[in-house]
Design a protein around this motif. Sequence first.
Motif, PDB file in Angstrom:
ATOM      1  N   TYR A 220      -8.350 -13.553 -10.145  1.00  0.00           N
ATOM      2  CA  TYR A 220      -6.976 -13.746 -10.607  1.00  0.00           C
ATOM      3  C   TYR A 220      -6.145 -12.467 -10.550  1.00  0.00           C
ATOM      4  N   LYS A 221      -6.797 -11.329 -10.316  1.00  0.00           N
ATOM      5  CA  LYS A 221      -6.059 -10.069 -10.327  1.00  0.00           C
ATOM      6  C   LYS A 221      -5.354  -9.768  -9.007  1.00  0.00           C
ATOM      7  N   GLY A 222      -5.550 -10.588  -7.979  1.00  0.00           N
ATOM      8  CA  GLY A 222      -4.733 -10.499  -6.776  1.00  0.00           C
ATOM      9  C   GLY A 222      -4.975  -9.277  -5.912  1.00  0.00           C
ATOM     10  N   VAL A 223      -6.180  -8.702  -5.957  1.00  0.00           N
ATOM     11  CA  VAL A 223      -6.446  -7.528  -5.122  1.00  0.00           C
ATOM     12  C   VAL A 223      -6.350  -7.880  -3.645  1.00  0.00           C
ATOM     13  N   ASP A 224      -6.706  -9.109  -3.286  1.00  0.00           N
ATOM     14  CA  ASP A 224      -6.582  -9.530  -1.890  1.00  0.00           C
ATOM     15  C   ASP A 224      -5.115  -9.507  -1.448  1.00  0.00           C
ATOM     16  N   VAL A 225      -4.202  -9.920  -2.335  1.00  0.00           N
ATOM     17  CA  VAL A 225      -2.774  -9.880  -2.020  1.00  0.00           C
ATOM     18  C   VAL A 225      -2.322  -8.429  -1.825  1.00  0.00           C
ATOM     19  N   GLY A 242     -12.924  -0.108 -10.317  1.00  0.00           N
ATOM     20  CA  GLY A 242     -13.385  -0.950 -11.412  1.00  0.00           C
ATOM     21  C   GLY A 242     -14.633  -1.716 -11.058  1.00  0.00           C
ATOM     22  N   LEU A 243     -15.278  -2.224 -12.094  1.00  0.00           N
ATOM     23  CA  LEU A 243     -16.526  -2.963 -11.949  1.00  0.00           C
ATOM     24  C   LEU A 243     -16.264  -4.338 -11.345  1.00  0.00           C
ATOM     25  N   PRO A 244     -16.917  -4.701 -10.241  1.00  0.00           N
ATOM     26  CA  PRO A 244     -16.687  -6.025  -9.648  1.00  0.00           C
ATOM     27  C   PRO A 244     -17.286  -7.144 -10.497  1.00  0.00           C
ATOM     28  N   LYS A 245     -16.503  -8.190 -10.691  1.00  0.00           N
ATOM     29  CA  LYS A 245     -16.967  -9.437 -11.295  1.00  0.00           C
ATOM     30  C   LYS A 245     -16.762 -10.583 -10.299  1.00  0.00           C
ATOM     31  N   MET A 246     -16.880 -10.246  -9.013  1.00  0.00           N
ATOM     32  CA  MET A 246     -16.694 -11.197  -7.924  1.00  0.00           C
ATOM     33  C   MET A 246     -17.324 -10.571  -6.686  1.00  0.00           C
ATOM     34  N   ASP A 247     -17.401 -11.349  -5.628  1.00  0.00           N
ATOM     35  CA  ASP A 247     -17.890 -10.837  -4.350  1.00  0.00           C
ATOM     36  C   ASP A 247     -16.791  -9.970  -3.730  1.00  0.00           C
ATOM     37  N   VAL A 248     -17.062  -8.679  -3.566  1.00  0.00           N
ATOM     38  CA  VAL A 248     -16.032  -7.776  -3.042  1.00  0.00           C
ATOM     39  C   VAL A 248     -16.150  -7.568  -1.533  1.00  0.00           C
ATOM     40  N   ALA A 249     -17.136  -8.179  -0.891  1.00  0.00           N
ATOM     41  CA  ALA A 249     -17.259  -8.010   0.558  1.00  0.00           C
ATOM     42  C   ALA A 249     -15.991  -8.452   1.294  1.00  0.00           C
ATOM     43  N   PRO A 250     -15.373  -9.588   0.937  1.00  0.00           N
ATOM     44  CA  PRO A 250     -14.123  -9.951   1.620  1.00  0.00           C
ATOM     45  C   PRO A 250     -13.001  -8.940   1.389  1.00  0.00           C
ATOM     46  N   LEU A 251     -12.978  -8.298   0.237  1.00  0.00           N
ATOM     47  CA  LEU A 251     -11.957  -7.282  -0.021  1.00  0.00           C
ATOM     48  C   LEU A 251     -12.164  -6.062   0.874  1.00  0.00           C
ATOM     49  N   HIS A 252     -13.396  -5.646   1.020  1.00  0.00           N
ATOM     50  CA  HIS A 252     -13.681  -4.513   1.899  1.00  0.00           C
ATOM     51  C   HIS A 252     -13.299  -4.853   3.349  1.00  0.00           C
ATOM     52  N   ALA A 253     -13.523  -6.107   3.740  1.00  0.00           N
ATOM     53  CA  ALA A 253     -13.178  -6.512   5.102  1.00  0.00           C
ATOM     54  C   ALA A 253     -11.667  -6.490   5.329  1.00  0.00           C
ATOM     55  N   LEU A 254     -10.878  -6.753   4.279  1.00  0.00           N
ATOM     56  CA  LEU A 254      -9.420  -6.762   4.384  1.00  0.00           C
ATOM     57  C   LEU A 254      -8.825  -5.355   4.385  1.00  0.00           C
ATOM     58  N   ALA A 255      -9.559  -4.379   3.865  1.00  0.00           N
ATOM     59  CA  ALA A 255      -8.977  -3.089   3.528  1.00  0.00           C
ATOM     60  C   ALA A 255      -8.707  -2.232   4.762  1.00  0.00           C
ATOM     61  N   VAL A 324       7.520  -7.939  -8.889  1.00  0.00           N
ATOM     62  CA  VAL A 324       7.537  -8.721  -7.651  1.00  0.00           C
ATOM     63  C   VAL A 324       6.971 -10.107  -7.964  1.00  0.00           C
ATOM     64  N   PRO A 325       7.299 -11.126  -7.172  1.00  0.00           N
ATOM     65  CA  PRO A 325       6.723 -12.452  -7.406  1.00  0.00           C
ATOM     66  C   PRO A 325       5.207 -12.428  -7.200  1.00  0.00           C
ATOM     67  N   PRO A 326       4.444 -13.173  -7.997  1.00  0.00           N
ATOM     68  CA  PRO A 326       2.994 -13.198  -7.821  1.00  0.00           C
ATOM     69  C   PRO A 326       2.606 -13.830  -6.494  1.00  0.00           C
ATOM     70  N   GLY A 327       1.586 -13.267  -5.853  1.00  0.00           N
ATOM     71  CA  GLY A 327       1.066 -13.824  -4.611  1.00  0.00           C
ATOM     72  C   GLY A 327       1.929 -13.591  -3.387  1.00  0.00           C
ATOM     73  N   ASP A 328       3.000 -12.813  -3.504  1.00  0.00           N
ATOM     74  CA  ASP A 328       3.954 -12.610  -2.409  1.00  0.00           C
ATOM     75  C   ASP A 328       3.676 -11.255  -1.762  1.00  0.00           C
ATOM     76  N   ALA A 329       2.797 -11.240  -0.756  1.00  0.00           N
ATOM     77  CA  ALA A 329       2.407  -9.983  -0.118  1.00  0.00           C
ATOM     78  C   ALA A 329       3.584  -9.270   0.549  1.00  0.00           C
ATOM     79  N   PRO A 330       4.482  -9.967   1.261  1.00  0.00           N
ATOM     80  CA  PRO A 330       5.627  -9.255   1.855  1.00  0.00           C
ATOM     81  C   PRO A 330       6.514  -8.574   0.812  1.00  0.00           C
ATOM     82  N   ALA A 331       6.789  -9.253  -0.309  1.00  0.00           N
ATOM     83  CA  ALA A 331       7.610  -8.639  -1.354  1.00  0.00           C
ATOM     84  C   ALA A 331       6.897  -7.437  -1.963  1.00  0.00           C
TER      85      ALA A 331
END
Length: 378
Positions: A220-225, A242-255, A324-331
């Motif tokens: 819910y913290k929107g790091v992917d956005v 911070g300490l991961p409470k989810m699978d962070v492999a997709p985040l590393h792939a996006l970074a 900024v609006p939530p979930g709005d990556a361009p904004a």
Amino acid sequence: MSSSSLRIALVDPSAFTPPYDHALCAALARAGADVELVTSRFAYGAVPRGQGYAVTESFYRIAPGAAGSRLRMAAKLAQHVPDMLRLRRHLRASRADVAHFQWLTVQPLDVHLLPRRLPVVLTAHDVLPREPRPGQLDAQRRLYERVDAIVVHSEHGAARLRGELRVDPAKVHVIPHGALDQFVPAGGPSAAPPRPLPPELAAVGREKPVVLCFGLLRPYKGVDVLLEAWRGIDDAELWVVGLPKMDVAPLHALAPPNVRFVSRFVADDEIAAFFDRADLVVLPYREIDQSGVLFTALAFGKPLLLSSVGGFPEVAATGAAALVPPGDAPALHTALRDLLADPAARTRLGAAARAAADGPYSWDGIAQQTLALYESLQ
């Protein structure tokens, strides 16, 4: 009954005691109350001790099995009923005037196990569980019916309690979350941190701006956005800490390459170094009521870039944050670019953040509001 004679038991059975608990206990003690923090064995070492209040470890969160496993969950449930019964005996023996719960973690059981014969206050840090187990939502509603008063940290949360959940409006009390200034070094936000940055981050020169996204990593913290929004920003660094409470492999792939991850628990004495180095703190949440990370940034006088969710706009109204609006990556991308290119704007936001920490989000004022609530229940 005056605040100087009130005996307060602030109860938090969660797996680790949040800094909010210690800050509130210390402020209540400074205001003259007799305060005891009743909490769990700390998951990452000894429970921190503060000045002016007692700490009792009544909840035993040491359980077998891997985190999140069925064995761990079963062990915690087996501990919970004895823990709550032990708490009731302790509160009777201590002659507490008020029991103020910060979390109730097993709602279907807790609604039957709360102490009797003294007022019970519950802080709704989350108005409803975000990832509820079967039956948990209905049990949370029954808890709100059972307690004598509910503290919530924003008008947004209060509106949800009164409207969406149909809680008796007389029970709902808006008392802000305070700025977490216990992490600020004794010499102030610009003083040397008690513990330096990890070597790989300390090597980043001061000429390159750093944007900090701090706290437990959850969907819910929107790091992917944020990572999507970061693409094309090449003249700064993004630190996701911070300490991961989810699978962070997709985040590393996006970074992109100029993103650095510190994916572990961050001890209290490390926090100052991360916030000292940050030029901008970003919280791209999809949903929230309020956030301890936000109130840490206020204490350090850091400019904030927030999603327009929950109680965040109420903090932004002080001038401490851009929205900024939530979930709005361009904004989010545009806002990041604009703030990174405008040091004067960041300075204005930071000054307003520090003023808010000293004003509406100061702990001494929050303690007075909280004591007035306790007194009204006697």
